[in-house]
Design a protein around this motif. Structure first.
Motif, short mmCIF file in Angstrom:
data_model
loop_
_atom_site.label_atom_id
_atom_site.label_comp_id
_atom_site.label_asym_id
_atom_site.label_seq_id
_atom_site.Cartn_x
_atom_site.Cartn_y
_atom_site.Cartn_z
N LEU A 88 0.82 -1.20 0.00
CA LEU A 88 0.00 0.00 0.00
C LEU A 88 0.86 1.26 0.00
O LEU A 88 1.81 1.38 0.77
N GLN A 89 0.52 2.17 -0.87
CA GLN A 89 1.15 3.49 -0.93
C GLN A 89 0.04 4.53 -0.83
O GLN A 89 -0.80 4.64 -1.72
N VAL A 90 0.02 5.27 0.27
CA VAL A 90 -1.06 6.22 0.52
C VAL A 90 -0.64 7.61 0.06
O VAL A 90 0.43 8.11 0.43
N GLU A 91 -1.49 8.23 -0.76
CA GLU A 91 -1.28 9.60 -1.21
C GLU A 91 -2.51 10.42 -0.82
O GLU A 91 -3.59 9.87 -0.59
N TYR A 92 -2.34 11.73 -0.76
CA TYR A 92 -3.42 12.59 -0.26
C TYR A 92 -3.93 13.53 -1.34
O TYR A 92 -3.16 14.09 -2.13
N SER A 93 -5.25 13.71 -1.34
CA SER A 93 -5.89 14.61 -2.29
C SER A 93 -7.29 14.93 -1.79
O SER A 93 -7.90 14.14 -1.07
N TYR A 94 -7.79 16.09 -2.20
CA TYR A 94 -9.17 16.47 -1.87
C TYR A 94 -10.07 16.36 -3.10
O TYR A 94 -11.20 16.86 -3.10
N LYS A 95 -9.59 15.70 -4.14
CA LYS A 95 -10.35 15.58 -5.39
C LYS A 95 -11.13 14.27 -5.47
O LYS A 95 -11.69 13.96 -6.51
N GLY A 96 -11.14 13.50 -4.40
CA GLY A 96 -11.88 12.24 -4.41
C GLY A 96 -10.98 11.06 -4.12
O GLY A 96 -9.77 11.09 -4.40
N ASN A 97 -11.56 10.00 -3.56
CA ASN A 97 -10.80 8.79 -3.24
C ASN A 97 -10.54 7.97 -4.50
O ASN A 97 -11.34 7.98 -5.44
N ALA A 98 -9.43 7.24 -4.49
CA ALA A 98 -9.10 6.37 -5.63
C ALA A 98 -8.17 5.27 -5.15
O ALA A 98 -7.43 5.44 -4.17
N LEU A 99 -8.22 4.14 -5.83
CA LEU A 99 -7.29 3.05 -5.57
C LEU A 99 -6.89 2.47 -6.92
O LEU A 99 -7.73 2.01 -7.69
N THR A 100 -5.59 2.51 -7.20
CA THR A 100 -5.08 1.98 -8.47
C THR A 100 -3.94 1.03 -8.19
O THR A 100 -3.18 1.19 -7.22
N LEU A 101 -3.78 0.05 -9.07
CA LEU A 101 -2.71 -0.93 -8.95
C LEU A 101 -1.63 -0.61 -9.98
O LEU A 101 -1.93 -0.38 -11.15
N SER A 102 -0.39 -0.59 -9.52
CA SER A 102 0.74 -0.29 -10.41
C SER A 102 1.93 -1.14 -9.97
O SER A 102 2.50 -0.92 -8.90
N GLY A 103 2.28 -2.12 -10.80
CA GLY A 103 3.37 -3.02 -10.42
C GLY A 103 2.97 -3.81 -9.20
O GLY A 103 1.93 -4.48 -9.17
N LYS A 105 2.44 -2.25 -6.33
CA LYS A 105 1.91 -1.23 -5.42
C LYS A 105 0.39 -1.05 -5.61
O LYS A 105 -0.12 -1.12 -6.73
N ALA A 106 -0.27 -0.80 -4.50
CA ALA A 106 -1.68 -0.40 -4.50
C ALA A 106 -1.70 1.05 -4.01
O ALA A 106 -1.42 1.32 -2.84
N ILE A 107 -1.96 1.97 -4.92
CA ILE A 107 -1.88 3.39 -4.59
C ILE A 107 -3.26 3.89 -4.16
O ILE A 107 -4.19 3.95 -4.96
N LEU A 108 -3.37 4.21 -2.89
CA LEU A 108 -4.63 4.65 -2.30
C LEU A 108 -4.59 6.17 -2.12
O LEU A 108 -3.74 6.69 -1.41
N THR A 109 -5.49 6.85 -2.77
CA THR A 109 -5.58 8.31 -2.67
C THR A 109 -6.79 8.69 -1.83
O THR A 109 -7.93 8.32 -2.17
N VAL A 110 -6.56 9.40 -0.73
CA VAL A 110 -7.63 9.76 0.21
C VAL A 110 -7.36 11.15 0.79
O VAL A 110 -6.28 11.72 0.59
N ARG A 111 -8.33 11.67 1.52
CA ARG A 111 -8.09 12.90 2.27
C ARG A 111 -7.14 12.60 3.42
O ARG A 111 -7.23 11.55 4.06
N LYS A 112 -6.24 13.50 3.72
CA LYS A 112 -5.23 13.26 4.75
C LYS A 112 -5.86 13.00 6.11
O LYS A 112 -5.36 12.18 6.89
N GLU A 113 -6.97 13.69 6.42
CA GLU A 113 -7.58 13.55 7.74
C GLU A 113 -8.57 12.39 7.81
O GLU A 113 -9.22 12.18 8.84
N SER A 114 -8.70 11.60 6.74
CA SER A 114 -9.64 10.48 6.76
C SER A 114 -9.21 9.44 7.79
O SER A 114 -8.03 9.19 8.01
N SER A 115 -10.18 8.80 8.42
CA SER A 115 -9.92 7.81 9.46
C SER A 115 -9.66 6.44 8.84
O SER A 115 -10.04 6.19 7.68
#
Length: 259
Positions: A88-103, A105-115
């Motif tokens: 898991l590789q967590v990245e932060y954004s306020y443009k919406g949640n996303a989960l993509t697979l690359s190699g 890695k599972a790249i999870l994009t979420v709001r930084k303050e999300s629980s």
């Protein structure tokens, strides 16, 4: 009703059935007996006493079975998708949640303050969509192969079964966790549930269907039941299943414990 035998609590459920059915259930090895309505408490107690050795052996299996630790959904943790491990590789954004697979890695994009619970909720809905896509391919395949058609299907998180079938409505339920297991496991469960549309029990006629259409079904079952189990608390499972409701087919009893 509950009875206690040698310090082991046993839940007793009376049903309109002919035979006794004993189950040792995950995650903690609780014991449940389904009994005919007319059977006496004494007869049920005697039956359970004769099975104490088997019960203890099954409970030990649950204690030793590998289980994933509770997820916080932070970088460095692992996710499984169709049997493959991703980091898991967590990245932060306020443009919406996303989960993509690359190699790997599972790249999870979420709001930084999300629980962690919010992140987990999103990831599991992502798994739902993933399962939906694959079932849309493999369910019609096995229906055409067997000539057995279900009326509809849905997914939900289950702790004691990989799938289940309502033979009255001909509806199939599939465990959300299957999206984490190899595709071969999903195909096995689909075939298993379709077979129950014809045969309710797990007797010789049922086994014959599995042998006919999937000669390697025992290997697939073993692989599935030996795979690592999820960590998920009961409250979250209730919330998750309240959202269950994947797809309903427009065309037309794998009662196995997870361990």
């Amino acid at each position: 009703m509950q009875i206690v035998i040698f310090n082991i609590p046993v839940e007793v459920i009376r049903k309109n059935i002919k035979n006794l059915h004993l189950s040792v259930l995950p995650p903690d090895g609780r014991v449940r007996v389904s009994a005919p309505t007319q059977l006496t408490d004494e007869a049920i107690t005697m039956f359970v006493r004769t099975k104490l050795g088997w019960i203890k052996k099954q409970q030990e299996k649950f204690q030793l079975q590998p289980r994933q630790s509770e997820r916080q959904y932070v970088s460095g943790e692992t996710l499984y998708v169709w049997g493959k491990q991703y980091f898991l590789q967590v990245e932060y954004s306020y443009k919406g949640n996303a989960l993509t697979l690359s190699g790997d890695k599972a790249i999870l994009t979420v709001r930084k303050e999300s629980s962690p619970k919010q992140r987990e909720s999103f990831v599991n809905e992502w798994y739902r969509n993933l399962l939906k896509q694959e079932v849309a391919k493999y369910l019609p395949k096995w229906e055409k192969t067997t000539g057995l058609y279900c009326s509809s299907w849905q997914s939900k998180y289950m702790t004691t079964k990989w799938g289940t079938c309502n033979t009255n409505t001909q509806k199939i339920w599939l465990n959300l966790q299957l999206a984490k297991k190899p595709i071969e496991s999903l195909e096995y469960v689909i075939l298993h549930e379709l077979a129950h549309l014809k045969v309710k029990s797990h007797g010789p006629e049922f086994v014959a269907i599995l042998n006919q259409y999937m000669p390697q079904w025992q290997e697939r079952k073993k692989l599935l039941n030996e795979s690592k189990l999820d960590y998920m608390d009961s409250d979250f499972k209730k919330d998750l299943n309240n959202k269950s409701g994947l797809s309903s087919k427009v065309n037309p009893r794998f009662d196995e414990r997870i361990a």
